[in-house]
Scaffold this motif. Structure first.
Motif, PDB file in Angstrom:
ATOM      1  N   LEU A 262       0.812  -1.229   0.000  1.00  0.00           N
ATOM      2  CA  LEU A 262       0.000   0.000   0.000  1.00  0.00           C
ATOM      3  C   LEU A 262       0.842   1.274   0.000  1.00  0.00           C
ATOM      4  N   SER A 328      -6.193   4.960   2.993  1.00  0.00           N
ATOM      5  CA  SER A 328      -6.516   3.917   2.022  1.00  0.00           C
ATOM      6  C   SER A 328      -6.850   2.643   2.772  1.00  0.00           C
ATOM      7  N   GLY A 331      -5.931  -0.729  -0.184  1.00  0.00           N
ATOM      8  CA  GLY A 331      -5.510  -0.333  -1.527  1.00  0.00           C
ATOM      9  C   GLY A 331      -6.646  -0.243  -2.518  1.00  0.00           C
TER      10      GLY A 331
END
Lengths: 345, 87
Positions: A262, A328, A331
């Motif tokens: 990520l 996030s 992802g």
């Protein structure tokens, strides 16, 4: 929309006498919340509550005691996951026969907001958003829309999720968590796949009154993509749209979580900011969970300067006023929140 | 099983099933009402107790009126279990 009061139950000392300067260490990849003594919950009700419900109500009580609200808006991806899996196991163990209601009642995601409504005798708007890694962001957006439609109303806005032992194992097999045991203090220096699990409950009192507010939520945007260039492009557009010409973010608070898969998203986001902007991180404090961005918002409103263990890159901004939170989730689900701090840090 | 032994076991099971973490078996008196005053249980607890009787003693209570007579206190529960248990 303005934030007037905020509470947080997390793995750190964030509830009552909050002090985020000292980082509580954990080495088993599960950052479990430091639960307080729940004074305001009647014992007969408390004994039935699962952890998510308990934390949510516990975090909400100081706010609803202070201000009656016109509605309750909660974001939770999983609600009472531990109770949910206990109930599912009962179905198998007792061959879909005689099942107890307790685990089922406590496991539904809307049990948290519902219990708050019952305890507070609040018959107003009561809703739970369950959009996985964007559950809190959708709750926040809902609160903004409600305040726009009903100026003068107060809402309890919050987010809750818990670590379930069963679910941790499922997510571990799915590659979400690190296979090697690490300390949360080493979260960002361990280059491997996966992160550490976390949990917590964060509550905010929000309305449209600027006077004596802690912070203003200026804008929010959510995005589904696996492409980091798309994240970078969307964040640039978000800032162009919501920042005045020449205005810069004083702080970028990111959800970097030690998962090397990520990192590209956070690197792409950071590349938009120059030396003016301080880059800070928070997941070493609360771990990764679907509504962890609520902890970032709580920290953004924290009345003291953020501690050195959160700072990735110190910027030159003299004061922290404009903050961007970028988070996030796995992802895929991304969010940007623009906060303007209205009190003095 | 002796009645006294059964009552002790029943108290432990009630604490476990109803998650009465702050209550010890000795705190529950044999003739103390389970609902309202006394232990202060409610309607959801009554369903948990019916499930307890089914799972632990093989007793099925079909009639709610019958349940009201059985789930009065530890004595009434133990008497019913002695007469009707199937396991």
């Amino acid at each position: 929309m303005y934030i007037h009061h905020h509470t947080c139950i997390s793995p750190q000392q964030t509830f009552r006498n909050a002090d985020v300067e000292a980082l509580q260490e954990n080495t088993d990849n599960k950052l479990k919340a430091k639960e307080p003594v729940y004074d305001g919950i009647p014992p007969g009700i408390l004994r039935r509550m699962g952890k998510a419900v308990r934390m949510g109500i516990g975090a909400a009580i100081p706010i609803i005691k202070q201000q009656s609200t016109d509605g309750i808006i909660i974001g939770t991806a999983n609600g009472g996951m531990e109770d949910c899996i206990k109930f599912l196991n009962q179905i198998i163990a007792y061959d879909e026969g005689m099942l107890t209601p307790g685990n089922f009642v406590q496991s539904t995601p809307n049990a948290i907001a519902a219990q708050m409504g019952l305890l507070d005798k609040n018959r107003g708007y009561n809703i739970t958003h369950v959009h996985r890694g964007l559950a809190f962001e959708n709750a926040l957006l809902d609160a903004m829309l409600m305040i726009r439609e009903n100026p003068g109303n107060h809402y309890l806005l919050g987010a809750v999720d818990e670590i379930s032992d069963y679910n941790y194992n499922i997510d571990l097999l799915d590659g979400c968590y690190k296979n090697e045991k690490i300390s949360n203090k080493a979260l960002y220096t361990t280059s491997s796949e996966g992160t550490i699990a976390g949990e917590g409950a964060v509550m905010f009192l929000v309305n449209n009154d600027a006077e004596n507010a802690l912070a203003k939520i200026n804008a929010i945007q959510t995005l589904h993509t696996t492409d980091e260039t798309e994240v970078r492009h969307a964040l640039r557009q978000f800032m162009q749209q919501h920042f005045a010409p020449g205005q810069k973010a004083d702080m970028l608070l990111t959800g970097e979580n030690g998962d090397n898969r990520l990192l590209k998203y956070y690197t792409a986001a950071e590349s938009l900011f120059d030396d003016h902007t301080t880059v800070a991180r928070f997941k070493h404090m609360c771990g990764e969970y679907p509504t962890a961005s609520s902890v970032a918002l709580w920290l953004a409103c924290y009345p003291q300067p953020l501690p050195p263990h959160m700072i990735k890159k110190q910027g030159s901004a003299a004061a922290v006023r404009n903050i961007i939170i970028y988070n996030s989730y796995r992802g895929l689900q991304h969010s940007f929140i623009h906060i303007v701090i209205t009190h003095k840090k | 099983m002796e009645k006294e032994q059964l009552k002790q076991q029943l108290k432990e099971q009630i604490i476990q099933f109803l998650n009465l973490t702050s209550v010890k078996p000795a705190d529950i008196k044999d003739d103390e009402p389970l609902f309202g005053e006394g232990l202060g249980l409610d309607s959801i607890d009554s369903i948990e107790l019916i499930v307890l009787l089914s799972r632990e003693y093989g007793i099925t209570i079909q009639d709610p009126k019958e349940g009201r007579k059985i789930l009065v206190d530890i004595n009434t529960m133990a008497d019913y279990i002695i007469l009707h248990q199937t396991k």
